[in-house]
Scaffold this active site. Sequence first.
Site, PDB file in Angstrom:
ATOM      1  N   GLY A  85     -14.560 -26.563 -68.843  1.00  0.00           N
ATOM      2  CA  GLY A  85     -14.426 -27.435 -67.028  1.00  0.00           C
ATOM      3  C   GLY A  85     -14.062 -27.136 -65.907  1.00  0.00           C
ATOM      4  O   GLY A  85     -12.587 -26.562 -66.414  1.00  0.00           O
ATOM      5  N   GLN A 196     -32.540 -27.362 -61.632  1.00  0.00           N
ATOM      6  CA  GLN A 196     -33.971 -26.624 -61.703  1.00  0.00           C
ATOM      7  C   GLN A 196     -34.205 -26.331 -63.245  1.00  0.00           C
ATOM      8  O   GLN A 196     -32.975 -26.397 -64.434  1.00  0.00           O
ATOM      9  CB  GLN A 196     -33.848 -25.317 -61.055  1.00  0.00           C
ATOM     10  CG  GLN A 196     -32.883 -24.091 -61.526  1.00  0.00           C
ATOM     11  CD  GLN A 196     -31.700 -24.099 -61.058  1.00  0.00           C
ATOM     12  OE1 GLN A 196     -30.896 -24.317 -59.428  1.00  0.00           O
ATOM     13  NE2 GLN A 196     -30.494 -23.737 -62.227  1.00  0.00           N
ATOM     14  N   PRO A 197     -35.434 -26.240 -63.346  1.00  0.00           N
ATOM     15  CA  PRO A 197     -35.986 -26.205 -65.002  1.00  0.00           C
ATOM     16  C   PRO A 197     -35.537 -24.384 -65.399  1.00  0.00           C
ATOM     17  O   PRO A 197     -35.330 -23.583 -64.540  1.00  0.00           O
ATOM     18  CB  PRO A 197     -37.826 -25.834 -64.553  1.00  0.00           C
ATOM     19  CG  PRO A 197     -38.012 -25.841 -63.369  1.00  0.00           C
ATOM     20  CD  PRO A 197     -36.361 -25.971 -62.428  1.00  0.00           C
ATOM     21  N   ARG A 254     -18.197 -35.553 -69.053  1.00  0.00           N
ATOM     22  CA  ARG A 254     -16.527 -35.706 -68.969  1.00  0.00           C
ATOM     23  C   ARG A 254     -16.765 -36.569 -68.586  1.00  0.00           C
ATOM     24  O   ARG A 254     -17.800 -37.460 -68.032  1.00  0.00           O
ATOM     25  CB  ARG A 254     -16.292 -34.932 -67.432  1.00  0.00           C
ATOM     26  CG  ARG A 254     -16.250 -33.522 -67.462  1.00  0.00           C
ATOM     27  CD  ARG A 254     -13.975 -33.621 -68.133  1.00  0.00           C
ATOM     28  NE  ARG A 254     -14.082 -32.165 -67.707  1.00  0.00           N
ATOM     29  CZ  ARG A 254     -13.593 -30.985 -68.646  1.00  0.00           C
ATOM     30  NH1 ARG A 254     -14.445 -31.703 -69.819  1.00  0.00           N
ATOM     31  NH2 ARG A 254     -12.933 -30.089 -68.981  1.00  0.00           N
ATOM     32  N   HIS A 302     -11.308 -36.663 -77.295  1.00  0.00           N
ATOM     33  CA  HIS A 302     -12.211 -35.163 -76.616  1.00  0.00           C
ATOM     34  C   HIS A 302     -11.827 -34.247 -77.215  1.00  0.00           C
ATOM     35  O   HIS A 302     -10.234 -33.256 -76.866  1.00  0.00           O
ATOM     36  CB  HIS A 302     -11.300 -35.635 -75.216  1.00  0.00           C
ATOM     37  CG  HIS A 302     -11.508 -34.451 -74.254  1.00  0.00           C
ATOM     38  ND1 HIS A 302     -11.356 -33.764 -72.956  1.00  0.00           N
ATOM     39  CD2 HIS A 302     -12.431 -32.884 -74.577  1.00  0.00           C
ATOM     40  CE1 HIS A 302     -12.613 -33.469 -72.311  1.00  0.00           C
ATOM     41  NE2 HIS A 302     -13.007 -32.749 -73.834  1.00  0.00           N
TER      42      HIS A 302
HETATM   43  P1  NDP Z   1     -23.288 -24.559 -68.509  1.00  0.00           P
HETATM   44  O1  NDP Z   1     -22.431 -24.808 -66.785  1.00  0.00           O
HETATM   45  O2  NDP Z   1     -23.347 -23.687 -68.678  1.00  0.00           O
HETATM   46  O3  NDP Z   1     -23.580 -26.332 -68.304  1.00  0.00           O
HETATM   47  C1  NDP Z   1     -23.851 -26.687 -67.311  1.00  0.00           C
HETATM   48  C2  NDP Z   1     -24.636 -27.973 -66.535  1.00  0.00           C
HETATM   49  O4  NDP Z   1     -24.252 -29.451 -66.228  1.00  0.00           O
HETATM   50  C3  NDP Z   1     -26.355 -27.025 -66.335  1.00  0.00           C
HETATM   51  O5  NDP Z   1     -27.180 -26.926 -66.886  1.00  0.00           O
HETATM   52  C4  NDP Z   1     -26.481 -26.838 -65.124  1.00  0.00           C
HETATM   53  O6  NDP Z   1     -27.580 -27.887 -64.403  1.00  0.00           O
HETATM   54  C5  NDP Z   1     -26.029 -29.135 -65.735  1.00  0.00           C
HETATM   55  N1  NDP Z   1     -25.723 -30.001 -63.911  1.00  0.00           N
HETATM   56  C6  NDP Z   1     -24.656 -30.102 -62.756  1.00  0.00           C
HETATM   57  N2  NDP Z   1     -25.350 -30.591 -62.146  1.00  0.00           N
HETATM   58  C7  NDP Z   1     -26.045 -31.697 -62.368  1.00  0.00           C
HETATM   59  C8  NDP Z   1     -26.819 -32.233 -62.047  1.00  0.00           C
HETATM   60  N3  NDP Z   1     -27.073 -33.125 -60.956  1.00  0.00           N
HETATM   61  N4  NDP Z   1     -27.924 -33.401 -62.902  1.00  0.00           N
HETATM   62  C9  NDP Z   1     -27.865 -32.998 -64.094  1.00  0.00           C
HETATM   63  N5  NDP Z   1     -27.876 -31.472 -64.967  1.00  0.00           N
HETATM   64  C10 NDP Z   1     -26.273 -31.371 -63.675  1.00  0.00           C
HETATM   65  O7  NDP Z   1     -22.053 -25.777 -69.069  1.00  0.00           O
HETATM   66  P2  NDP Z   1     -21.405 -25.951 -70.281  1.00  0.00           P
HETATM   67  O8  NDP Z   1     -22.703 -25.933 -71.189  1.00  0.00           O
HETATM   68  O9  NDP Z   1     -20.605 -24.825 -70.938  1.00  0.00           O
HETATM   69  O10 NDP Z   1     -20.408 -26.815 -70.402  1.00  0.00           O
HETATM   70  C11 NDP Z   1     -20.583 -28.254 -69.388  1.00  0.00           C
HETATM   71  C12 NDP Z   1     -19.816 -28.846 -69.445  1.00  0.00           C
HETATM   72  O11 NDP Z   1     -19.191 -29.357 -70.201  1.00  0.00           O
HETATM   73  C13 NDP Z   1     -17.969 -28.924 -69.111  1.00  0.00           C
HETATM   74  O12 NDP Z   1     -18.633 -28.582 -67.688  1.00  0.00           O
HETATM   75  C14 NDP Z   1     -17.719 -29.704 -69.316  1.00  0.00           C
HETATM   76  O13 NDP Z   1     -17.013 -30.573 -68.228  1.00  0.00           O
HETATM   77  C15 NDP Z   1     -18.010 -29.708 -71.053  1.00  0.00           C
HETATM   78  N6  NDP Z   1     -17.122 -29.420 -71.846  1.00  0.00           N
HETATM   79  C16 NDP Z   1     -16.662 -31.088 -72.736  1.00  0.00           C
HETATM   80  C17 NDP Z   1     -16.276 -30.574 -74.354  1.00  0.00           C
HETATM   81  C18 NDP Z   1     -15.606 -31.696 -74.900  1.00  0.00           C
HETATM   82  O14 NDP Z   1     -14.580 -31.287 -75.832  1.00  0.00           O
HETATM   83  N7  NDP Z   1     -16.560 -32.634 -74.674  1.00  0.00           N
HETATM   84  C19 NDP Z   1     -15.988 -28.848 -74.314  1.00  0.00           C
HETATM   85  C20 NDP Z   1     -16.769 -27.931 -73.550  1.00  0.00           C
HETATM   86  C21 NDP Z   1     -17.577 -28.786 -72.464  1.00  0.00           C
HETATM   87  P3  NDP Z   1     -28.798 -26.503 -63.709  1.00  0.00           P
HETATM   88  O15 NDP Z   1     -28.059 -25.508 -64.727  1.00  0.00           O
HETATM   89  O16 NDP Z   1     -29.705 -26.786 -63.077  1.00  0.00           O
HETATM   90  O17 NDP Z   1     -27.811 -26.305 -62.450  1.00  0.00           O
HETATM   91  C1  DGY Z   2     -13.577 -28.109 -71.904  1.00  0.00           C
HETATM   92  O1  DGY Z   2     -13.784 -26.849 -72.347  1.00  0.00           O
HETATM   93  O2  DGY Z   2     -13.659 -27.737 -70.651  1.00  0.00           O
HETATM   94  C2  DGY Z   2     -13.440 -28.673 -72.450  1.00  0.00           C
HETATM   95  O3  DGY Z   2     -13.592 -30.114 -72.075  1.00  0.00           O
HETATM   96  C3  DGY Z   2     -12.157 -28.539 -73.732  1.00  0.00           C
HETATM   97  O4  DGY Z   2     -12.460 -27.568 -74.742  1.00  0.00           O
END
Ligand code: NDP
Ligand code: DGY
Length: 337
Positions: A85, A196-197, A254, A302
């Site tokens: 993130g 997007q899809p 988040r 978290h």
């Molecule tokens: P990615 O960038 O692969 O995925 C993020 C997704 O969010 C994308 O598919 C994107 O969709 C989607 N998105 C963005 N805007 C929107 C919207 N308006 N509506 C719906 N979907 C949306 O990131 P990761 O999967 O690697 O990580 C995702 C998040 O998970 C991180 O940003 C972080 O905040 C959180 N996280 C939390 C952790 C924890 O410890 N709880 C650990 C790791 C991550 P599209 O592709 O269509 O743009």
């Molecule tokens: C991240 O990486 O964004 C998580 O929230 C913690 O690993």
Amino acid sequence: MMSAQQMLKVFVTRRIPQEGMKILKKAGMCNLSVWDSDEPVPRAELLKGVADAHGLLCLLSDKIDAEVLNAAGPNLKVISTLSVGFDHLEGRLYNLNGCTIFLHPRGIRVGYTPDVLTDATAELTVALLLATARRLPEGVEEVKNGGWSTWKPLWLCGYGLSGSTVGVIGLGRIGLAIARRLKPFGVKRLLYTGRQPKPQAQEVDGEYVPLDTLVRESDFVVVSCSLAPDTQSLCDKTFFSKMKKTSIFINTSRGAVVNQEDLFEALSSGQIAAAGLDVTTPEPLPTSHPLLTLKNCVVLPHIGSATYSTRGVMSALTANNLLAGLTGSEMPSELKL
Ligand code: NDP
Ligand code: DGY
């Protein structure tokens, strides 16, 4: 080996797993200054520590904004965050006609940690979903406090995944990994929404639907999108009012994606069945927070990526991103601004 004068100043904002520290030390080019604590660096110490730094290794709990960049001064070449993130890198959020306004023009490169934490975070999300839906924390508590009198047909019943509809908000790396893990539980329909899809959704028979459809039709709503201006407070009163009364809400993205007052209202009024949160606003959530008074809300601190091996790999990747930024070479994982 560089001479003492040639060494590049690197400020590390926390004690991090040794894998990353070893890499930084071995590189022999860093004059390392570390906030050597498990607790976050106080703002004043961050501003002091970053002064004249060439590299900054930070965490998601450090707000990196114009004040920090100004405190760093013109030497700063790279910011490497021990997270996937990047919403704490404030400059990334302010876009002016498609241009990022303060990280990019100064040529500061950003490293982050995608992929390496996907499995751990997806696994934790599944654990949280099952714990919430099958009321595991309540059950454990009842065993300890003597509430378990006998086997009762109507006691501690919850909701199962078999035959259910699951909706994933944000089918990115982690969202897809969650869907892959949930499908074998007998999920009937897998809905997802996003910008997007996604072709890769085929693998989980994912149906791309508008947010409204996902919220209305899902038995489990799982939030795994990134935090950005368009996802901030996405899950609010209107959102919860569309969910079924029997639905479960899970958030491992988040905290700011959720309006917590609206979530409290939805949970306490019976508008939705239960919620599981790995992320909150603020973090830590104060122990007096109303959400913590609810039996149908499971809150974790978290810990999505918290396995020993994942944190070690994240630490190494963060160090390697930082070194690449210092030397002007290709980063293993650069955030394209
Ligand atoms: P990615 O960038 O692969 O995925 C993020 C997704 O969010 C994308 O598919 C994107 O969709 C989607 N998105 C963005 N805007 C929107 C919207 N308006 N509506 C719906 N979907 C949306 O990131 P990761 O999967 O690697 O990580 C995702 C998040 O998970 C991180 O940003 C972080 O905040 C959180 N996280 C939390 C952790 C924890 O410890 N709880 C650990 C790791 C991550 P599209 O592709 O269509 O743009
Ligand atoms: C991240 O990486 O964004 C998580 O929230 C913690 O690993």
